[in-house]
Design an enzyme around this catalytic site. Structure first.
Site, PDB file in Angstrom:
ATOM      1  N   GLU A 757      45.930 -23.617 -90.418  1.00 39.85           N
ATOM      2  CA  GLU A 757      45.240 -24.802 -90.970  1.00 39.85           C
ATOM      3  C   GLU A 757      46.116 -25.329 -92.094  1.00 39.85           C
ATOM      4  O   GLU A 757      46.388 -24.609 -93.057  1.00 39.85           O
ATOM      5  CB  GLU A 757      43.873 -24.420 -91.543  1.00 39.85           C
ATOM      6  CG  GLU A 757      42.879 -23.904 -90.524  1.00 39.85           C
ATOM      7  CD  GLU A 757      42.394 -24.979 -89.574  1.00 39.85           C
ATOM      8  OE1 GLU A 757      42.570 -26.178 -89.888  1.00 39.85           O
ATOM      9  OE2 GLU A 757      41.864 -24.624 -88.519  1.00 39.85           O
ATOM     10  N   CYS A 791      41.807 -29.290 -99.075  1.00 43.39           N
ATOM     11  CA  CYS A 791      42.579 -29.889 -97.985  1.00 43.39           C
ATOM     12  C   CYS A 791      41.812 -31.061 -97.383  1.00 43.39           C
ATOM     13  O   CYS A 791      42.397 -31.987 -96.838  1.00 43.39           O
ATOM     14  CB  CYS A 791      42.948 -28.858 -96.922  1.00 43.39           C
ATOM     15  SG  CYS A 791      41.815 -27.502 -96.812  1.00 43.39           S
TER      16      CYS A 791
END
Ligand SMILES: Cc1cc2nc3c(=O)[nH]c(=O)nc-3n(C[C@H](O)[C@H](O)[C@H](O)COP(=O)(O)OP(=O)(O)OC[C@H]3O[C@@H](n4cnc5c(N)ncnc54)[C@H](O)[C@@H]3O)c2cc1C
Length: 1004
Positions: A757, A791
């Site tokens: 990720e 994020c």
């Protein structure tokens, strides 16, 4: 419960009131009028109602003929002609229906709809209408419309509006004869009530009101409220604090108490209590006791409550208990119970009964009589524009009625208008039941206590049925959010921050094969708000220790792989219990080690719990072999097995949640873990050791090896005995890991799997019909929450030209109001970034931004700590670096797009595809975005951060990740290899009948 004699009198009073208004209809329900027809249509068709109310909500932002025409088409395609006919009738517009005529007709109709509930759009209009009402015998309480205050300027403007309003009324009042003249003397209405009466929404007095910063919120509201209060006192008026959503209840109660203590001699200060809240009996008792103890006279307006649907939805979304009663009759019964309690204390408590319900009103009338309450100690209030027959009945009966009269421009008034439309058309509304559904007086006047008893009896068998243990694990649900409205929760936070501080300076070892291991290389972990504060010293692993950890994991894998999925899942569920018990401590640690705000820190821990709970259940689901195909004579078992040693490399921004997510997924699927936390949050990483040790996880299944990336990072990734790498972090590091993992090392026996990720350059589009009251705070939180270091954080906002200036002005004004400083103090909404390198990198980007675009805002920062000023840069174009590169800090790039298509093209124009958002009330644009805004997680009309496990599985694609979706149904599959075992079950032509093989092929 009313005793039977009192109840008989209440019913009789109600019947008389009904008789007095027989045949009359409130204007809202009058089918002879266009509005009545529209309401009737809404009540007979739920879908049309939703569309209509949504259209009413968006209408004030539709600034051109084209926008109106498009939205009409989008909202009412199919149903359009009759709607337009009605709106045309409302506007008195005839003839061909071009765009201009259409806009005029709709605009006139909605303005008329608003005028139904709003006493005027400006002070002159409002005062002239109030004078008209006074001629009809009604007093007024005036409220300035406004829903969200998003800046200090807006809060100041709100105060100014009140001061102007009071001044204007004061001037007009010379012309007003007191009501009840003839019966009374002096200048007061009815001989005792001030003629100026205003209601204030406390939260509109501070743009930052929040239960997390309870003290700061109370103080900020009071600062402005005092100005209004002083003016109210000068004109000998009445000031009432409205009650808002449950979240603010404690703050508003405290504001009232302090205001009262500051004005002990002034009798005309009141507040609202809501009977639909389960807390209200308790709150009322406390308030009355407090008033007695302090020898103060108070005033309470009792209402049932205007936010019932909102409270139900909010509590279900956040996993907190419902704060409201769930049966309408429970609220009605509470209203009567609380009205009695207030009137029993009428010596200290003045009472305003605010209801349109003839049963509730009759109960108050009869109770007052029974308790011999004098007229000056209670009055009746209803909302302007509603229930005209009821208000007439009350006036006839009591001679004292006050209308609640909101005034102000339409845009801020839409929230109020929609609430009123919902309230009137709700199935359980007394007004609807009386004037639309024509329910009989017997039903309408029934003692609510009896109704509650009957309804509870009716649901009990169903509840018992539902409560039977099913023998299965209960379905997954998210861990509740923290409820900062509770003092005990705020206190727990404060205490645990203190406790974590007391443990500063400890040394944290490695943990390999069930043994602690110390090394000489120590890394300090510091508080980013004050780097001179060292939380602890963390032993750093070198390559030898990593090799040792991989060896331990490999050894344990031989047995752990064969432990049943149920038992592995049990360990996760036990770990949940530990995390829940330590929730405040684990949150406090994040405040100090990485600078997370209280609420964000707590959310990180609840997310860790969610991962444990969710993956435990997922493994139980995936753990049983699946039978494939249905052919006689063979069985095909499809099942999964773990890969081996998993290297988990975790980031610092969700130091517990993401670490726990990746580690628990690896463990529950049967892998053994070598865990490398971030160097910035290794003490939080150590907590995983403590948690798994406490639940008795076998030695070697989880190994903790914090270390310097430059020394042991590549070694860990390259090691031939690592089969799986789970990584969350930057794109640069992620791509490096992917590249290295593809190279087969000597002795390597397995292709490495990388679960990755990475970053994002997330955009939110603000369409020209967006609700800025919603969009501005949501964008703000998406950008600046945890200093922009998520994020999922938004770093580009793409605003359509028509709304650009307004949006920029409001978001900058909000930024100006936000305090920056150490987040240990909950008043500081923005804290320090993670480390000095990050601070320098972000400051460089700010410089780049200043060159590329125009600086719209840059805040101030404290001198100590890794603080970066909150920065907003406008006029950014898609080709700019600020529009393309991930910054990971509190910097917002604002882009001006010509139209929605251009905005969408810009939103998709980076290498990333993680999160995105759209604020739009155009159904067509929402549909287009759903299809063409290509990101892993798209959020419509909400912030783009805070994905929840099991509800918004999280993760992106393109350069944002490998599409693995943490917290989703496919995630665990990445940690395992599927296998199939096929057995020929036929012996000499005979095959056992397999369950579900559906075959009749048997040897006879
Ligand atoms: C003068 C005045 C001032 C007001 N100020 C405020 C204020 O400051 N804050 C505020 O919140 N409201 C305020 N209101 C609005 C008020 O809450 C609503 O108008 C009122 O609840 C409608 O109640 P009723 O007795 O007129 O009607 P009814 O039809 O008897 O009651 C409707 C109410 O029942 C409750 N209800 C609906 N469904 C359920 C259910 N399933 N279970 C339990 N309860 C249910 C809801 O509160 C709903 O509004 C004010 C109203 C007036 C008249």
């Amino acid at each position: 419960m009313a005793d039977s004699e009192l109840n008989r009198r209440i019913v009789s009073c109600g019947r008389e009131m009904f008789a007095g208004i027989y045949g009359e209809t409130p204007s809202l329900f009058d089918k002879g009028r266009w509005l009545g027809k529209l309401m009737a249509w809404s009540m007979s068709d739920e879908e049309f109602k939703t569309r209509l109310f949504r259209f009413v909500d968006v209408f004030p932002t539709l600034s051109t003929d084209r926008m109106v025409a498009d939205h009409l088409e989008e909202y009412f395609a199919g149903a359009q002609p009759p709607v337009l006919a009605l709106l045309r009738q409302a506007a008195g517009v005839f003839g061909p229906f071009g765009n201009f005529i259409q806009r005029k007709a709709v605009s006139t109709a909605i303005r008329k709809m608003a005028q139904q509930f709003i006493v005027g759009e400006n002070t002159t209009e409002a005062i002239s209408n109030i004078e008209r009402l006074r001629h009809q015998g009604f007093a007024a309480v005036v409220d300035v419309l406004g829903e969200a205050t998003l800046s200090e300027k807006e809060a100041d403007a709100y105060v100014d509006q009140y001061l102007n309003l009071i001044g204007s009324i004061e001037r007009a009042m010379g012309r007003w004869k007191p009501l009840g003249a003839g019966r009374t003397s002096g200048s007061m209405d009815w001989g005792h009530a001030p003629r100026i009466n205003v209601s204030v929404k406390a939260t509109a007095l501070s743009c930052l009101a929040s239960p997390m910063d309870y003290e700061g919120s109370v103080a900020a509201i009071l600062r402005r409220l005092r100005l209004i209060c002083r003016r109210v006192r000068e004109v000998n008026g009445f000031l009432c604090l409205d009650m808002e959503t449950y979240r603010y209840k404690e703050i508003i109660l405290e504001v009232y108490r302090r205001l009262k203590l500051e004005n002990p001699d002034y009798p005309h200060l009141g507040l609202v209590l809501q009977s639909y809240l389960r807390d209200t009996d308790h709150d009322l008792d406390n308030l009355v006791t407090w008033a007695r103890e302090n020898c103060l006279g108070i005033s309470i307006r009792l209402v049932k409550g205007a936010y019932w649907d909102y409270e139900m939805i909010r509590s279900r979304q956040s996993g907190l208990p419902e704060p409201v009663w769930t049966m309408k009759a429970e609220t009605d019964a509470a209203f009567e119970r609380q009205a009695r309690r207030i009137m029993e204390n009428s010596d200290v408590c003045h009472f305003a009964c605010a209801s349109h319900n003839i049963r509730s009103i009759s109960a108050v009338i009869e109770l007052a009589q029974e308790l011999a309450i004098s007229d000056d100690r209670y009055e009746f209030q209803v909302l302007y524009g509603m229930a005209e027959p009821v208000r007439k009945a009350i006036l006839n009966r009591t001679g004292r009625l006050r209308l609640y009269c909101p005034y102000g421009p339409m845009v801020p008034g839409m929230g109020y208008l929609v609430r009123r439309l919902l309230e009137n058309t709700s199935n359980v509304s007394f007004l609807r039941q009386t004037f639309v559904d024509a329910a009989g007086a017997e039903k309408l006047l029934e003692d609510p206590v009896h109704v509650v008893e009957r309804q509870r009896l009716a649901v009990q068998p169903r509840l018992r049925e539902g409560a039977k243990p099913s023998g299965k694990v209960i379905p997954f649900s998210n861990e509740p959010v923290i409820d900062f409205t509770r003092e005990e929760q705020r206190q727990a936070f404060r205490e645990h921050i203190g406790q974590v501080r007391n443990r500063f300076g400890r040394k944290y070892p490695l943990f390999i094969g069930g043994q602690q291991l110390e090394t000489e290389d120590l890394l300090p972990s510091v508080n980013p708000s004050d780097p001179s504060e060292i939380l602890g010293w963390v032993c750093q692993a070198g390559t030898d220790e990593v090799a040792q950890a991989i060896g331990a994991a490999r050894k344990s894998f031989e047995t752990w792989r064969d432990v049943t999925p149920e038992i592995r899942a049990e360990f996760l569920l036990k770990a949940c219990t530990v995390v829940r018990r330590r929730i405040y401590e684990l949150s406090a640690l994040q405040v100090l080690e990485i600078g997370k705000q209280w609420d964000q820190a707590y959310a990180d821990v609840t997310e860790a719990i969610d991962f444990l709970e969710y993956y435990a259940r997922e493994m139980m689901r995936l753990g049983s072999p699946r039978s494939m195909g249905k052919v006689a004579g063979e069985t095909n078992q499809y099942f999964y097995e773990p890969k081996g040693v998993a290297a988990v490399i975790a980031p610092w921004n969700f130091p517990l949640a993401i670490s726990m997510g990746m580690v628990s997924a690896a463990i529950v699927t049967g892998n053994c873990v070598v865990f490398k936390p971030s160097g910035l949050t290794s003490i939080i990483g150590w907590q995983l050791v403590e948690i798994f040790r406490e639940v008795g996880l076998p030695d070697g299944v989880f190994n903790f090896v914090p270390g310097r990336s430059g020394i042991m990072g590549d070694y860990l990734v390259d090691h031939p005995h690592v089969s799986l790498i789970a990584f969350t972090g930057s794109m640069e590091v992620g791509l490096r890991i992917i590249e290295r993992a593809t190279k087969v090392q000597p002795g390597q026996e397995m292709i490495k799997k990388v679960i990755c990720e990475m970053g994002g350059k997330n955009a939110i589009i603000i369409d020209e019909d967006a609700d800025l009251d919603e969009a501005v705070p949501h964008v703000f939180n998406s950008v600046f929450g945890f200093q922009g270091q998520k994020c999922s954080a938004c770093s580009r906002v793409i605003v359509l030209d028509r709304i650009y200036d307004k949006f920029v002005q409001r978001i900058v004004a909000l930024a100006e109001a936000v305090p920056v400083g150490p987040v240990e103090d909950p008043a500081n909404l923005i804290g320090a970034v993670a480390e000095e390198n990050a601070r320098r990198r972000i400051m460089n980007y700010i410089e780049v931004g200043r060159q590329e675009g125009s600086l719209l805002y840059q805040g101030q920062v404290p001198e100590v700590g890794f603080f970066v000023p909150l920065t907003i840069i406008g006029d950014i174009r898609p080709e700019h670096r600020l529009a393309q590169e991930e910054i990971f800090g509190p910097v917002l790039a604002v882009m001006r797009a010509r139209d929605f298509n251009e905005a969408l093209a810009w939103a998709n124009s980076t290498r990333y595809a993680l999160t995105g958002g759209v604020f739009s009330r155009s159904p067509e644009h929402i549909a287009i975005a759903t299809k063409r805004f290509r990101v892993g997680n798209l959020y419509l009309n909400r912030n783009c951060t805070g994905a929840l496990v099991g509800r918004q599985p999280f993760g992106g694609f393109r350069m944002s990740g490998a599409g693995t979706k943490a917290g989703g149904p496919d995630y665990l599959l990445h940690f395992m290899d599927p296998r199939v075992v096929t057995e020929n079950t036929m012996r000499r032509g005979f095959a056992p009948v397999g369950a579900g093989d559906g075959s009749s092929c048997r040897k006879r």
